[in-house]
Design a protein around this motif. Structure first.
Motif, PDB file in Angstrom:
ATOM      1  N   THR A 170      38.046  24.870  97.450  1.00  0.00           N
ATOM      2  CA  THR A 170      37.585  26.252  97.585  1.00  0.00           C
ATOM      3  C   THR A 170      36.328  26.555  96.772  1.00  0.00           C
ATOM      4  O   THR A 170      35.687  27.571  97.007  1.00  0.00           O
ATOM      5  N   THR A 171      35.979  25.708  95.850  1.00  0.00           N
ATOM      6  CA  THR A 171      34.820  25.987  94.999  1.00  0.00           C
ATOM      7  C   THR A 171      33.516  25.912  95.778  1.00  0.00           C
ATOM      8  O   THR A 171      33.284  24.964  96.523  1.00  0.00           O
ATOM      9  N   VAL A 172      32.731  26.926  95.599  1.00  0.00           N
ATOM     10  CA  VAL A 172      31.353  26.887  96.086  1.00  0.00           C
ATOM     11  C   VAL A 172      30.499  27.242  94.880  1.00  0.00           C
ATOM     12  O   VAL A 172      30.702  28.274  94.265  1.00  0.00           O
ATOM     13  N   PHE A 173      29.574  26.401  94.557  1.00  0.00           N
ATOM     14  CA  PHE A 173      28.779  26.699  93.374  1.00  0.00           C
ATOM     15  C   PHE A 173      27.741  27.761  93.693  1.00  0.00           C
ATOM     16  O   PHE A 173      27.220  27.836  94.804  1.00  0.00           O
ATOM     17  N   ARG A 174      27.497  28.569  92.722  1.00  0.00           N
ATOM     18  CA  ARG A 174      26.538  29.658  92.885  1.00  0.00           C
ATOM     19  C   ARG A 174      25.149  29.090  93.129  1.00  0.00           C
ATOM     20  O   ARG A 174      24.690  28.223  92.410  1.00  0.00           O
ATOM     21  N   ARG A 175      24.525  29.615  94.153  1.00  0.00           N
ATOM     22  CA  ARG A 175      23.202  29.082  94.501  1.00  0.00           C
ATOM     23  C   ARG A 175      22.078  29.875  93.871  1.00  0.00           C
ATOM     24  O   ARG A 175      20.998  29.392  93.657  1.00  0.00           O
ATOM     25  N   GLU A 176      22.337  31.120  93.644  1.00  0.00           N
ATOM     26  CA  GLU A 176      21.237  31.968  93.185  1.00  0.00           C
ATOM     27  C   GLU A 176      21.680  32.821  92.008  1.00  0.00           C
ATOM     28  O   GLU A 176      22.862  33.030  91.776  1.00  0.00           O
ATOM     29  N   LYS A 177      20.699  33.292  91.310  1.00  0.00           N
ATOM     30  CA  LYS A 177      20.943  34.138  90.153  1.00  0.00           C
ATOM     31  C   LYS A 177      21.365  35.524  90.615  1.00  0.00           C
ATOM     32  O   LYS A 177      20.898  36.011  91.641  1.00  0.00           O
ATOM     33  N   LYS A 178      22.245  36.114  89.849  1.00  0.00           N
ATOM     34  CA  LYS A 178      22.627  37.487  90.154  1.00  0.00           C
ATOM     35  C   LYS A 178      21.533  38.418  89.648  1.00  0.00           C
ATOM     36  O   LYS A 178      21.084  38.286  88.520  1.00  0.00           O
ATOM     37  N   ARG A 179      21.139  39.336  90.483  1.00  0.00           N
ATOM     38  CA  ARG A 179      20.144  40.327  90.051  1.00  0.00           C
ATOM     39  C   ARG A 179      20.887  41.507  89.455  1.00  0.00           C
ATOM     40  O   ARG A 179      21.980  41.856  89.901  1.00  0.00           O
ATOM     41  N   ASP A 180      20.265  42.134  88.530  1.00  0.00           N
ATOM     42  CA  ASP A 180      20.901  43.276  87.885  1.00  0.00           C
ATOM     43  C   ASP A 180      20.569  44.539  88.667  1.00  0.00           C
ATOM     44  O   ASP A 180      19.500  45.123  88.512  1.00  0.00           O
ATOM     45  N   ILE A 181      21.478  44.919  89.529  1.00  0.00           N
ATOM     46  CA  ILE A 181      21.244  46.135  90.324  1.00  0.00           C
ATOM     47  C   ILE A 181      22.432  47.079  90.200  1.00  0.00           C
ATOM     48  O   ILE A 181      23.529  46.668  89.850  1.00  0.00           O
ATOM     49  N   ASP A 182      22.181  48.333  90.472  1.00  0.00           N
ATOM     50  CA  ASP A 182      23.268  49.310  90.574  1.00  0.00           C
ATOM     51  C   ASP A 182      23.708  49.317  92.023  1.00  0.00           C
ATOM     52  O   ASP A 182      22.938  49.675  92.909  1.00  0.00           O
ATOM     53  N   TRP A 183      24.954  48.935  92.241  1.00  0.00           N
ATOM     54  CA  TRP A 183      25.435  48.806  93.618  1.00  0.00           C
ATOM     55  C   TRP A 183      25.669  50.170  94.248  1.00  0.00           C
ATOM     56  O   TRP A 183      26.002  51.132  93.556  1.00  0.00           O
ATOM     57  N   VAL A 184      25.542  50.187  95.552  1.00  0.00           N
ATOM     58  CA  VAL A 184      25.941  51.383  96.279  1.00  0.00           C
ATOM     59  C   VAL A 184      27.410  51.190  96.643  1.00  0.00           C
ATOM     60  O   VAL A 184      27.871  50.070  96.784  1.00  0.00           O
ATOM     61  N   SER A 185      28.122  52.291  96.760  1.00  0.00           N
ATOM     62  CA  SER A 185      29.528  52.152  97.118  1.00  0.00           C
ATOM     63  C   SER A 185      29.826  52.947  98.374  1.00  0.00           C
ATOM     64  O   SER A 185      29.170  53.942  98.671  1.00  0.00           O
ATOM     65  N   ALA A 186      30.795  52.465  99.131  1.00  0.00           N
ATOM     66  CA  ALA A 186      31.170  53.118 100.374  1.00  0.00           C
ATOM     67  C   ALA A 186      32.656  52.910 100.614  1.00  0.00           C
ATOM     68  O   ALA A 186      33.194  51.857 100.300  1.00  0.00           O
ATOM     69  N   GLU A 187      33.291  53.937 101.157  1.00  0.00           N
ATOM     70  CA  GLU A 187      34.731  53.829 101.423  1.00  0.00           C
ATOM     71  C   GLU A 187      35.019  52.951 102.630  1.00  0.00           C
ATOM     72  O   GLU A 187      36.097  52.387 102.738  1.00  0.00           O
ATOM     73  N   ALA A 188      34.063  52.875 103.534  1.00  0.00           N
ATOM     74  CA  ALA A 188      34.280  52.086 104.747  1.00  0.00           C
ATOM     75  C   ALA A 188      33.956  50.610 104.525  1.00  0.00           C
ATOM     76  O   ALA A 188      33.940  49.831 105.475  1.00  0.00           O
ATOM     77  N   THR A 189      33.721  50.217 103.288  1.00  0.00           N
ATOM     78  CA  THR A 189      33.412  48.821 102.959  1.00  0.00           C
ATOM     79  C   THR A 189      34.474  47.889 103.510  1.00  0.00           C
ATOM     80  O   THR A 189      35.660  48.138 103.357  1.00  0.00           O
ATOM     81  N   ARG A 190      34.017  46.849 104.169  1.00  0.00           N
ATOM     82  CA  ARG A 190      34.997  45.852 104.584  1.00  0.00           C
ATOM     83  C   ARG A 190      34.478  44.445 104.350  1.00  0.00           C
ATOM     84  O   ARG A 190      33.295  44.233 104.164  1.00  0.00           O
ATOM     85  N   LYS A 191      35.424  43.530 104.371  1.00  0.00           N
ATOM     86  CA  LYS A 191      35.100  42.143 104.086  1.00  0.00           C
ATOM     87  C   LYS A 191      34.324  41.561 105.259  1.00  0.00           C
ATOM     88  O   LYS A 191      34.629  41.844 106.422  1.00  0.00           O
ATOM     89  N   ILE A 192      33.318  40.768 104.957  1.00  0.00           N
ATOM     90  CA  ILE A 192      32.530  40.155 106.018  1.00  0.00           C
ATOM     91  C   ILE A 192      33.109  38.770 106.285  1.00  0.00           C
ATOM     92  O   ILE A 192      33.045  37.890 105.431  1.00  0.00           O
ATOM     93  N   ASP A 193      33.682  38.619 107.465  1.00  0.00           N
ATOM     94  CA  ASP A 193      34.286  37.338 107.815  1.00  0.00           C
ATOM     95  C   ASP A 193      33.228  36.409 108.377  1.00  0.00           C
ATOM     96  O   ASP A 193      33.083  36.253 109.583  1.00  0.00           O
ATOM     97  N   GLU A 194      32.504  35.844 107.491  1.00  0.00           N
ATOM     98  CA  GLU A 194      31.433  34.954 107.928  1.00  0.00           C
ATOM     99  C   GLU A 194      31.390  33.797 106.947  1.00  0.00           C
ATOM    100  O   GLU A 194      31.645  33.963 105.760  1.00  0.00           O
ATOM    101  N   LYS A 195      31.084  32.618 107.464  1.00  0.00           N
ATOM    102  CA  LYS A 195      31.003  31.461 106.575  1.00  0.00           C
ATOM    103  C   LYS A 195      29.865  31.679 105.588  1.00  0.00           C
ATOM    104  O   LYS A 195      28.844  32.276 105.906  1.00  0.00           O
ATOM    105  N   ARG A 196      30.078  31.155 104.386  1.00  0.00           N
ATOM    106  CA  ARG A 196      29.105  31.379 103.329  1.00  0.00           C
ATOM    107  C   ARG A 196      27.713  30.872 103.694  1.00  0.00           C
ATOM    108  O   ARG A 196      26.706  31.458 103.337  1.00  0.00           O
ATOM    109  N   LYS A 197      27.671  29.776 104.423  1.00  0.00           N
ATOM    110  CA  LYS A 197      26.362  29.216 104.747  1.00  0.00           C
ATOM    111  C   LYS A 197      25.600  30.087 105.761  1.00  0.00           C
ATOM    112  O   LYS A 197      24.402  29.913 105.952  1.00  0.00           O
ATOM    113  N   ASN A 198      26.329  30.997 106.399  1.00  0.00           N
ATOM    114  CA  ASN A 198      25.671  31.879 107.366  1.00  0.00           C
ATOM    115  C   ASN A 198      25.164  33.169 106.738  1.00  0.00           C
ATOM    116  O   ASN A 198      24.595  34.011 107.416  1.00  0.00           O
ATOM    117  N   ILE A 199      25.432  33.338 105.464  1.00  0.00           N
ATOM    118  CA  ILE A 199      25.038  34.592 104.821  1.00  0.00           C
ATOM    119  C   ILE A 199      23.821  34.371 103.929  1.00  0.00           C
ATOM    120  O   ILE A 199      23.797  33.450 103.122  1.00  0.00           O
TER     121      ILE A 199
END
Lengths: 140, 148
Positions: free
Chosen positions: B37-66
């Motif tokens: 299950t391990t996938v190593f982090r490819r990129e640095k996390k940017r320091d941002i203030d996230w937006v939030s939404a109640e309709a947020t849902r999980k994106i069922d997409e393979k990691r390599k497609n994102i």
């Protein structure tokens, strides 16, 4: 000959007692490095470039987002406008969708409005169950 | 047919030790699970203030497609840890899209970025043909939401 004899005392078995230690060490390594998929968001499909459709004005509900986050609701066919807070958008859109299921929610955002206002409205539109969403910018 | 006191005695035949020989098996089983299950982090996390939404849902997409597209607090766009000028986004995305038609662009924008920026980016993505987009958000809990 005595030299060869001395070697016999060394055990020729692989030490199985340390196997668990090795496995746990690797396990801890993978535990700490694992990042589970945390891809979350609001999915949307943009229209293909130069794919513009002519839509009857009565099927459009404009949600015009002001720089301060308030929303101007305008039914396509009328000039009548209504200023609401974004929390009310879901209720309004639900009513409109019940009356006309082909309704397109056109989210029109002011270029200076912060991103979060647009997401707040998109959130409401998604919650209302709208399938047909259009993203636009004021002044285009 | 009362149970004799010996009824308890019978059990003492079982060893009271935890079987340590299976410890390695358990550890390896867990190990294999995490390795898979391990996938190593490819990129640095940017320091941002996230937006939030109640309709947020999980994106069922393979990691390599994102593909993550970050917009930081200074409205700077980052793709794969590289700062990208606005007008170059289409050029960067086009070969990636040609390589993988399933690609989904996850826009991770700071909450205070002006909308004109988002509009420029979506226009660029359309020009590149990558029309599957996700506005990455955090799940919103209304109760804890700070007042604006």
């Amino acid at each position: 000959m005595p030299i060869l004899n001395r070697k016999q005392r060394v055990s020729d078995e692989i030490p199985t007692a340390s196997m668990a230690d090795i496995a746990f060490l690797l396990l801890v390594f993978f535990l700490t490095t694992t990042v589970f998929n945390e891809e979350k968001g609001l999915p949307i499909v943009l229209p293909e470039e130069k794919e513009e459709q002519e839509v009857s004005p009565k099927n459009i509900l404009f949600l015009i987002i002001q720089p301060d986050g308030s929303v101007v609701v305008r039914r396509g066919e009328s000039e009548q406008e209504q200023i609401v807070g974004y929390r009310q958008v879901e209720g309004i859109l639900r009513q409109e969708l019940a009356a006309n299921e082909n309704l397109i929610a056109a989210i029109k955002t002011d270029p200076t409005a912060p991103y979060r206002h647009m997401i707040n409205v998109l959130d409401e539109v998604k919650k209302a169950g709208a399938e047909r969403i259009s993203l636009q910018m004021v002044g285009e | 047919m009362a149970v004799k006191a010996g009824g308890f005695k019978r059990r003492s035949g079982t060893s009271s030790d935890i079987p340590s020989s299976s410890m390695a098996d358990i550890a390896f089983l867990l190990l294999i699970f995490f390795m898979v299950t391990t996938v190593f982090r490819r990129e640095k996390k940017r320091d941002i203030d996230w937006v939030s939404a109640e309709a947020t849902r999980k994106i069922d997409e393979k990691r390599k497609n994102i593909l993550h597209l970050w917009i930081d607090t200074d409205s700077q766009v980052w793709i794969n840890d590289q700062a990208i000028a606005d007008q170059d986004i289409a050029q960067i995305i086009r070969p990636l899209y040609a390589e993988n038609r399933e690609i989904v662009i996850a826009i991770r924008g700071d909450r205070d970025v002006p909308y004109s920026k988002i509009n420029t980016i979506t226009k660029q993505l359309q020009a590149a043909g990558a029309v599957r987009v996700t506005f990455a958000t955090r799940m919103e809990q209304r109760m804890t939401r700070p007042r604006r």
